[in-house]
Write an enzyme that holds these catalytic residues in place. Sequence first.
Site, short mmCIF file in Angstrom:
data_model
loop_
_atom_site.label_atom_id
_atom_site.label_comp_id
_atom_site.label_asym_id
_atom_site.label_seq_id
_atom_site.Cartn_x
_atom_site.Cartn_y
_atom_site.Cartn_z
N TYR A 236 30.29 74.72 -7.89
CA TYR A 236 30.54 73.56 -8.76
C TYR A 236 29.29 72.68 -8.83
O TYR A 236 28.85 72.28 -9.91
CB TYR A 236 31.72 72.77 -8.18
CG TYR A 236 31.99 71.42 -8.82
CD1 TYR A 236 32.55 71.33 -10.10
CD2 TYR A 236 31.71 70.23 -8.14
CE1 TYR A 236 32.82 70.10 -10.67
CE2 TYR A 236 31.98 68.99 -8.71
CZ TYR A 236 32.54 68.93 -9.97
OH TYR A 236 32.81 67.70 -10.54
N THR B 75 36.29 66.53 -24.43
CA THR B 75 36.87 67.75 -23.86
C THR B 75 37.59 67.42 -22.55
O THR B 75 37.21 66.47 -21.84
CB THR B 75 35.78 68.83 -23.62
OG1 THR B 75 34.82 68.33 -22.70
CG2 THR B 75 35.11 69.23 -24.92
N GLY B 76 38.62 68.18 -22.25
CA GLY B 76 39.40 67.97 -21.02
C GLY B 76 39.92 66.55 -20.92
O GLY B 76 39.67 65.86 -19.94
N SER B 77 40.71 66.14 -21.94
CA SER B 77 41.08 64.72 -21.98
C SER B 77 42.58 64.46 -21.98
O SER B 77 43.03 63.39 -22.35
CB SER B 77 40.43 64.06 -23.20
OG SER B 77 40.62 64.85 -24.36
N THR B 78 43.37 65.45 -21.53
CA THR B 78 44.81 65.18 -21.43
C THR B 78 45.13 64.40 -20.16
O THR B 78 46.25 63.95 -19.97
CB THR B 78 45.63 66.50 -21.41
OG1 THR B 78 45.28 67.23 -20.23
CG2 THR B 78 45.37 67.35 -22.64
N SER C 66 28.45 65.04 -11.87
CA SER C 66 29.19 64.66 -10.66
C SER C 66 28.20 64.28 -9.56
O SER C 66 27.06 64.77 -9.54
CB SER C 66 30.02 65.85 -10.17
OG SER C 66 30.47 65.62 -8.86
N GLY D 196 43.10 62.27 -16.39
CA GLY D 196 41.89 61.86 -15.66
C GLY D 196 40.93 60.98 -16.43
O GLY D 196 41.32 60.13 -17.24
N ILE D 197 39.63 61.18 -16.16
CA ILE D 197 38.57 60.36 -16.75
C ILE D 197 38.57 60.49 -18.28
O ILE D 197 38.38 59.51 -19.00
CB ILE D 197 37.20 60.79 -16.16
CG1 ILE D 197 37.14 60.46 -14.66
CG2 ILE D 197 36.04 60.12 -16.90
CD1 ILE D 197 35.96 61.09 -13.91
N GLY D 198 38.79 61.71 -18.77
CA GLY D 198 38.79 61.95 -20.21
C GLY D 198 39.88 61.16 -20.91
O GLY D 198 39.66 60.55 -21.97
N1 LIG Z 1 37.73 63.21 -10.44
C1 LIG Z 1 36.62 63.08 -9.75
O1 LIG Z 1 36.61 62.63 -8.59
C2 LIG Z 1 35.28 63.50 -10.35
C3 LIG Z 1 34.12 63.18 -9.65
C4 LIG Z 1 32.89 63.54 -10.22
C5 LIG Z 1 32.85 64.18 -11.44
N2 LIG Z 1 34.01 64.49 -12.09
C6 LIG Z 1 33.88 65.19 -13.37
O2 LIG Z 1 34.50 64.41 -14.37
C7 LIG Z 1 35.07 65.26 -15.37
C8 LIG Z 1 36.55 64.91 -15.54
O3 LIG Z 1 37.18 65.17 -14.31
P1 LIG Z 1 38.69 64.69 -14.00
O4 LIG Z 1 38.83 64.76 -12.52
O5 LIG Z 1 39.01 63.45 -14.73
O6 LIG Z 1 39.51 65.89 -14.66
P2 LIG Z 1 41.05 66.30 -14.40
O7 LIG Z 1 41.85 65.11 -14.05
O8 LIG Z 1 41.04 67.46 -13.48
O9 LIG Z 1 41.47 66.73 -15.89
C9 LIG Z 1 41.41 68.04 -16.25
C10 LIG Z 1 41.39 68.08 -17.77
O10 LIG Z 1 40.65 69.21 -18.13
C11 LIG Z 1 41.44 70.03 -19.00
N3 LIG Z 1 41.02 71.40 -18.80
C12 LIG Z 1 40.92 72.10 -17.63
N4 LIG Z 1 40.45 73.34 -17.87
C13 LIG Z 1 40.22 73.42 -19.20
C14 LIG Z 1 39.73 74.43 -20.07
N5 LIG Z 1 39.41 75.65 -19.60
N6 LIG Z 1 39.62 74.17 -21.39
C15 LIG Z 1 39.97 72.96 -21.89
N7 LIG Z 1 40.45 71.96 -21.12
C16 LIG Z 1 40.58 72.19 -19.80
C17 LIG Z 1 42.88 69.73 -18.61
O11 LIG Z 1 43.70 69.99 -19.70
P3 LIG Z 1 45.13 70.80 -19.61
O12 LIG Z 1 45.46 70.92 -18.14
O13 LIG Z 1 46.06 69.93 -20.36
O14 LIG Z 1 44.83 72.09 -20.26
C18 LIG Z 1 42.76 68.21 -18.37
O15 LIG Z 1 42.78 67.52 -19.60
C19 LIG Z 1 34.81 66.69 -14.89
O16 LIG Z 1 33.67 67.20 -15.51
C20 LIG Z 1 34.59 66.54 -13.40
O17 LIG Z 1 33.78 67.56 -12.89
C21 LIG Z 1 35.21 64.16 -11.58
#
Ligand SMILES: NC(=O)c1ccc[n+]([C@@H]2O[C@H](COP(=O)([O-])OP(=O)(O)OC[C@H]3O[C@@H](n4cnc5c(N)ncnc54)[C@H](OP(=O)(O)O)[C@@H]3O)[C@@H](O)[C@H]2O)c1
Length: 264
Positions: free
Chosen positions: A154, A13-16, A141, A18-20
């Site tokens: 959060y 999920t959420g894989s377009t 997180s 970032g980490i996904g």
């Molecule tokens: N980045 C960090 O520093 C960090 C640190 C600790 C934990 N995390 C956790 O790691 C995970 C990934 O984080 P990330 O920072 O890599 O994410 P990100 O870069 O913010 O990516 C966001 C992704 O989530 C999708 N998305 C957002 N809202 C959505 C919804 N309502 N339904 C379906 N898709 C949705 C977006 O898709 P579209 O925009 O294409 O719709 C995009 O693919 C999260 O759970 C975050 O809390 C991140």
Amino acid sequence: MDLQLSGKTVLITGSTAGIGYATAQLLLEEGAEVYINGRQQASTYKAVDQLKEEVPGARVAAFVADFMKPAEVEKQLSTLPSVDILINNVGIYTSKSFYTTSAEEWNSQFQVNIMSGVQLTKRFLPTMLQQNWGRILFISSECAYLVPSDMISYSATKAALHAVSKGLSHLTKRSRVTINTLVPGSTLTEGAKKFIADKAASEKKDPAEIERLFFQNERPHSLLERFAEVKEVATTIAYLCSPLSSATNGSVIKVDGGSSGGVL
Ligand SMILES: NC(=O)c1ccc[n+]([C@@H]2O[C@H](COP(=O)([O-])OP(=O)(O)OC[C@H]3O[C@@H](n4cnc5c(N)ncnc54)[C@H](OP(=O)(O)O)[C@@H]3O)[C@@H](O)[C@H]2O)c1
């Protein structure tokens, strides 16, 4: 090392981005078939096309669904086959005062960060148990431990995720299904890059200085003292998806560079 993921079907999920996205790339390189998820057709298919270019022969498809809209997700789910590996990665946050965080914002974060994984686990866990193999991962997180005062809502969702994941792992007893929680620290996604660039511009400082100050002031326990690359988080996720991680179940694995501190 062969992660033995060839032929496994994965939903992230959420894989377009970032980490996904980085995880998808790695799992595709390992021969898995991956469903990419985003809210919009355009961004999801763009990510799918990009991955096809980056990983020749990749078996990758789109799962367009907005986890703010569970009824819509339920409809979309009927179009998906069962998956061997579910990575509950989607997560949203607000960074603002407790007093100005609205009930709607609390609810949105609970819906996306927790209920998405609940809904998908209900759909996929029974089949995993039936086939006696599966992997479910919840992406938490460092905030579950740190609870920064501007991110209480959060952080609460991420702490709750640990209970959901642990409780669900009890349902896997006597099977070869595992359910674990992974805890990333601050990671250099596009969002983090923008945060550093914007702060550098507004404070007229070098981006490297902004990063140094962030770890000095906001993440003082960090041993890494820098943002992790998305691939550094994705490699641990890929290992936990692998049959090789069979003895890790009901666990919390940190990839936070030490930032959450403490011994647990
Ligand atoms: N980045 C960090 O520093 C960090 C640190 C600790 C934990 N995390 C956790 O790691 C995970 C990934 O984080 P990330 O920072 O890599 O994410 P990100 O870069 O913010 O990516 C966001 C992704 O989530 C999708 N998305 C957002 N809202 C959505 C919804 N309502 N339904 C379906 N898709 C949705 C977006 O898709 P579209 O925009 O294409 O719709 C995009 O693919 C999260 O759970 C975050 O809390 C991140």
